[in-house]
Design a protein around this motif. Structure first.
Motif, PDB file in Angstrom:
ATOM      1  N   ASP A  20      -3.263  -8.508  14.401  1.00  0.00           N
ATOM      2  CA  ASP A  20      -1.876  -8.848  14.095  1.00  0.00           C
ATOM      3  C   ASP A  20      -1.845  -9.882  12.968  1.00  0.00           C
ATOM      4  O   ASP A  20      -2.719 -10.753  12.880  1.00  0.00           O
ATOM      5  CB  ASP A  20      -1.198  -9.412  15.345  1.00  0.00           C
ATOM      6  CG  ASP A  20       0.297  -9.612  15.152  1.00  0.00           C
ATOM      7  OD1 ASP A  20       0.890  -8.878  14.345  1.00  0.00           O
ATOM      8  OD2 ASP A  20       0.865 -10.506  15.798  1.00  0.00           O
TER       9      ASP A  20
ATOM     10  N   THR B 153       1.577  -5.411  11.278  1.00  0.00           N
ATOM     11  CA  THR B 153       2.529  -6.291  10.618  1.00  0.00           C
ATOM     12  C   THR B 153       3.938  -6.022  11.135  1.00  0.00           C
ATOM     13  O   THR B 153       4.302  -4.870  11.385  1.00  0.00           O
ATOM     14  CB  THR B 153       2.489  -6.118   9.085  1.00  0.00           C
ATOM     15  OG1 THR B 153       3.522  -6.880   8.482  1.00  0.00           O
ATOM     16  CG2 THR B 153       2.665  -4.666   8.685  1.00  0.00           C
TER      17      THR B 153
ATOM     18  N   ARG C 174       6.590  -6.647   9.436  1.00  0.00           N
ATOM     19  CA  ARG C 174       7.450  -6.290   8.313  1.00  0.00           C
ATOM     20  C   ARG C 174       6.729  -5.302   7.408  1.00  0.00           C
ATOM     21  O   ARG C 174       5.553  -5.462   7.113  1.00  0.00           O
ATOM     22  CB  ARG C 174       7.821  -7.532   7.488  1.00  0.00           C
ATOM     23  CG  ARG C 174       8.626  -8.568   8.252  1.00  0.00           C
ATOM     24  CD  ARG C 174       9.124  -9.641   7.305  1.00  0.00           C
ATOM     25  NE  ARG C 174       8.025 -10.299   6.592  1.00  0.00           N
ATOM     26  CZ  ARG C 174       8.215 -11.124   5.556  1.00  0.00           C
ATOM     27  NH1 ARG C 174       9.439 -11.340   5.095  1.00  0.00           N
ATOM     28  NH2 ARG C 174       7.188 -11.704   4.978  1.00  0.00           N
ATOM     29  N   ASP C 175       7.464  -4.296   6.984  1.00  0.00           N
ATOM     30  CA  ASP C 175       6.892  -3.314   6.065  1.00  0.00           C
ATOM     31  C   ASP C 175       7.159  -3.761   4.629  1.00  0.00           C
ATOM     32  O   ASP C 175       7.627  -3.005   3.789  1.00  0.00           O
ATOM     33  CB  ASP C 175       7.524  -1.944   6.325  1.00  0.00           C
ATOM     34  CG  ASP C 175       6.767  -0.832   5.619  1.00  0.00           C
ATOM     35  OD1 ASP C 175       5.648  -1.081   5.163  1.00  0.00           O
ATOM     36  OD2 ASP C 175       7.311   0.278   5.522  1.00  0.00           O
ATOM     37  N   ASP C 176       6.860  -5.034   4.364  1.00  0.00           N
ATOM     38  CA  ASP C 176       7.088  -5.595   3.041  1.00  0.00           C
ATOM     39  C   ASP C 176       5.855  -5.324   2.180  1.00  0.00           C
ATOM     40  O   ASP C 176       4.728  -5.603   2.574  1.00  0.00           O
ATOM     41  CB  ASP C 176       7.328  -7.104   3.155  1.00  0.00           C
ATOM     42  CG  ASP C 176       7.621  -7.734   1.805  1.00  0.00           C
ATOM     43  OD1 ASP C 176       8.775  -7.703   1.387  1.00  0.00           O
ATOM     44  OD2 ASP C 176       6.667  -8.249   1.182  1.00  0.00           O
TER      45      ASP C 176
ATOM     46  N   ASP D 270       3.418  -8.199   1.603  1.00  0.00           N
ATOM     47  CA  ASP D 270       2.602  -8.511   2.771  1.00  0.00           C
ATOM     48  C   ASP D 270       1.476  -7.492   2.940  1.00  0.00           C
ATOM     49  O   ASP D 270       0.337  -7.842   3.246  1.00  0.00           O
ATOM     50  CB  ASP D 270       3.465  -8.522   4.034  1.00  0.00           C
ATOM     51  CG  ASP D 270       4.406  -9.717   4.086  1.00  0.00           C
ATOM     52  OD1 ASP D 270       4.224 -10.638   3.264  1.00  0.00           O
ATOM     53  OD2 ASP D 270       5.313  -9.723   4.928  1.00  0.00           O
ATOM     54  N   VAL D 271       1.819  -6.215   2.750  1.00  0.00           N
ATOM     55  CA  VAL D 271       0.821  -5.164   2.908  1.00  0.00           C
ATOM     56  C   VAL D 271      -0.291  -5.312   1.877  1.00  0.00           C
ATOM     57  O   VAL D 271      -1.482  -5.246   2.204  1.00  0.00           O
ATOM     58  CB  VAL D 271       1.486  -3.779   2.791  1.00  0.00           C
ATOM     59  CG1 VAL D 271       0.434  -2.677   2.692  1.00  0.00           C
ATOM     60  CG2 VAL D 271       2.402  -3.531   3.984  1.00  0.00           C
TER      61      VAL D 271
ATOM     62  N   TYR E 245      -3.039  -0.333   7.833  1.00  0.00           N
ATOM     63  CA  TYR E 245      -2.024  -1.165   8.472  1.00  0.00           C
ATOM     64  C   TYR E 245      -1.026  -0.312   9.224  1.00  0.00           C
ATOM     65  O   TYR E 245      -0.835   0.875   8.919  1.00  0.00           O
ATOM     66  CB  TYR E 245      -1.298  -2.020   7.434  1.00  0.00           C
ATOM     67  CG  TYR E 245      -0.398  -1.225   6.508  1.00  0.00           C
ATOM     68  CD1 TYR E 245       0.952  -1.056   6.789  1.00  0.00           C
ATOM     69  CD2 TYR E 245      -0.919  -0.626   5.361  1.00  0.00           C
ATOM     70  CE1 TYR E 245       1.758  -0.307   5.958  1.00  0.00           C
ATOM     71  CE2 TYR E 245      -0.111   0.120   4.527  1.00  0.00           C
ATOM     72  CZ  TYR E 245       1.225   0.276   4.826  1.00  0.00           C
ATOM     73  OH  TYR E 245       2.031   1.019   4.006  1.00  0.00           O
TER      74      TYR E 245
ATOM     75  N   THR F 231       3.024  -0.772  10.918  1.00  0.00           N
ATOM     76  CA  THR F 231       4.203  -1.622  11.005  1.00  0.00           C
ATOM     77  C   THR F 231       4.778  -1.559  12.409  1.00  0.00           C
ATOM     78  O   THR F 231       4.945  -0.470  12.971  1.00  0.00           O
ATOM     79  CB  THR F 231       5.272  -1.166   9.989  1.00  0.00           C
ATOM     80  OG1 THR F 231       4.697  -1.181   8.679  1.00  0.00           O
ATOM     81  CG2 THR F 231       6.478  -2.080  10.024  1.00  0.00           C
ATOM     82  N   LYS F 232       5.062  -2.719  12.990  1.00  0.00           N
ATOM     83  CA  LYS F 232       5.700  -2.769  14.303  1.00  0.00           C
ATOM     84  C   LYS F 232       7.173  -2.395  14.185  1.00  0.00           C
ATOM     85  O   LYS F 232       7.812  -2.775  13.199  1.00  0.00           O
ATOM     86  CB  LYS F 232       5.584  -4.185  14.891  1.00  0.00           C
ATOM     87  CG  LYS F 232       4.167  -4.623  15.198  1.00  0.00           C
ATOM     88  CD  LYS F 232       4.197  -6.023  15.764  1.00  0.00           C
ATOM     89  CE  LYS F 232       2.817  -6.522  16.120  1.00  0.00           C
ATOM     90  NZ  LYS F 232       2.849  -7.894  16.664  1.00  0.00           N
TER      91      LYS F 232
ATOM     92  N   THR G  65       0.874   4.926   3.159  1.00  0.00           N
ATOM     93  CA  THR G  65      -0.421   4.257   3.275  1.00  0.00           C
ATOM     94  C   THR G  65      -1.256   4.505   2.023  1.00  0.00           C
ATOM     95  O   THR G  65      -1.900   3.599   1.497  1.00  0.00           O
ATOM     96  CB  THR G  65      -1.177   4.767   4.521  1.00  0.00           C
ATOM     97  OG1 THR G  65      -0.443   4.407   5.700  1.00  0.00           O
ATOM     98  CG2 THR G  65      -2.570   4.177   4.601  1.00  0.00           C
TER      99      THR G  65
END
Length: 236
Positions: free
Chosen positions: A56, A83, A85-87, A90-91, A102, A104-105, A206
């Motif tokens: 996480d 993560t 956030r699907d920003d 950040d990714v 990754y 995304t939650k 992805t």
């Protein structure tokens, strides 16, 4: 007693999520080690030497990005990052510090299991390839495309005279593109070849994220985008 398929370290500070992920991975035949904060994750990685880490991003102590930096520096291991956030920033940051994939939650357990299985298959294929070369006494020569050189046996990459560090996923993606220089490879084909699983439009994001990370490391001009189709590694 059945031998576990793999040892997976699950790092998640929410106990219910940590337990649910662990239970599902155990049901798939894996051994599971749990950690709930940054320092605990680094310590568990050193003690148990897992085959894969589900990590996480948001953790107490220090965050998942710092965890990823530390464990990859100590001993490279496939990392599936979670993560909230699907920003894109950040990714890309996560991929830049060594994450291989990754989610995304909120995410579905079936998708998580598929991602874990795909990462583990890629590790197995890489080991079999190395063992096969050692067994027949041959080594594959490097791939060289447009000033990019990939040493398949050593998993090392040079962009011109500069050596660059790629994650295992980025390396496999670069190899897939380099094996067919100039040819546009569809995103769904790359998803199947590199990640080993099929998915819809959301899954192909992805591929896009990893291509952006690969470009940042080897040079954006080396990878051509054909919008709505896929990507090609430029031979010049």
């Amino acid at each position: 007693m059945q031998t576990p398929r793999a040892t997976v370290l699950v790092v998640e500070d929410e106990p219910l999520i940590n337990e649910a992920v662990g239970d599902r991975l155990r049901a798939e035949g894996h051994a599971v080690v749990s950690a709930y904060d940054g320092p605990g994750a680094v310590a568990a990685h050193a003690e148990h030497r897992p085959d894969l880490v589900v990590l996480d991003v948001m953790l107490p102590g220090f965050d998942g990005l710092e965890v990823c930096r530390r464990i990859q520096a100590a001993r490279p291991v496939p990392v599936l990052m979670l993560t909230a956030r699907d920003d894109e920033a950040d990714v890309l940051t996560g991929l830049g510090v060594g994450a291989d994939d990754y989610l995304t939650k909120p995410f579905g357990m079936r998708e998580l299991v598929a991602r874990v299985a795909a990462l583990l298959r890629r590790v197995e294929r890489a080991a079999e390839l190395v063992a096969g070369r050692a067994g027949d006494g041959t080594t594959a020569g490097p791939l060289e495309v447009g000033g990019l050189r990939l040493d398949l046996a050593a998993h090392r990459v040079w962009a011109g005279e500069r050596e660059v560090h790629l994650t295992p996923t980025e390396f496999d993606l670069a190899v897939a593109l380099a094996e067919r220089p100039g040819e546009v490879l569809r995103r769904d084909r790359l998803l199947a070849q590199v990640w080993g699983w099929d998915g819809g439009e959301g899954a192909t994001r992805t591929v896009d994220s990893h291509v952006r990370s690969l470009r940042a490391k080897i040079g954006a001009e080396r990878v051509r985008t054909v919008h709505g189709v896929g990507y090609a590694l430029e031979p010049r």
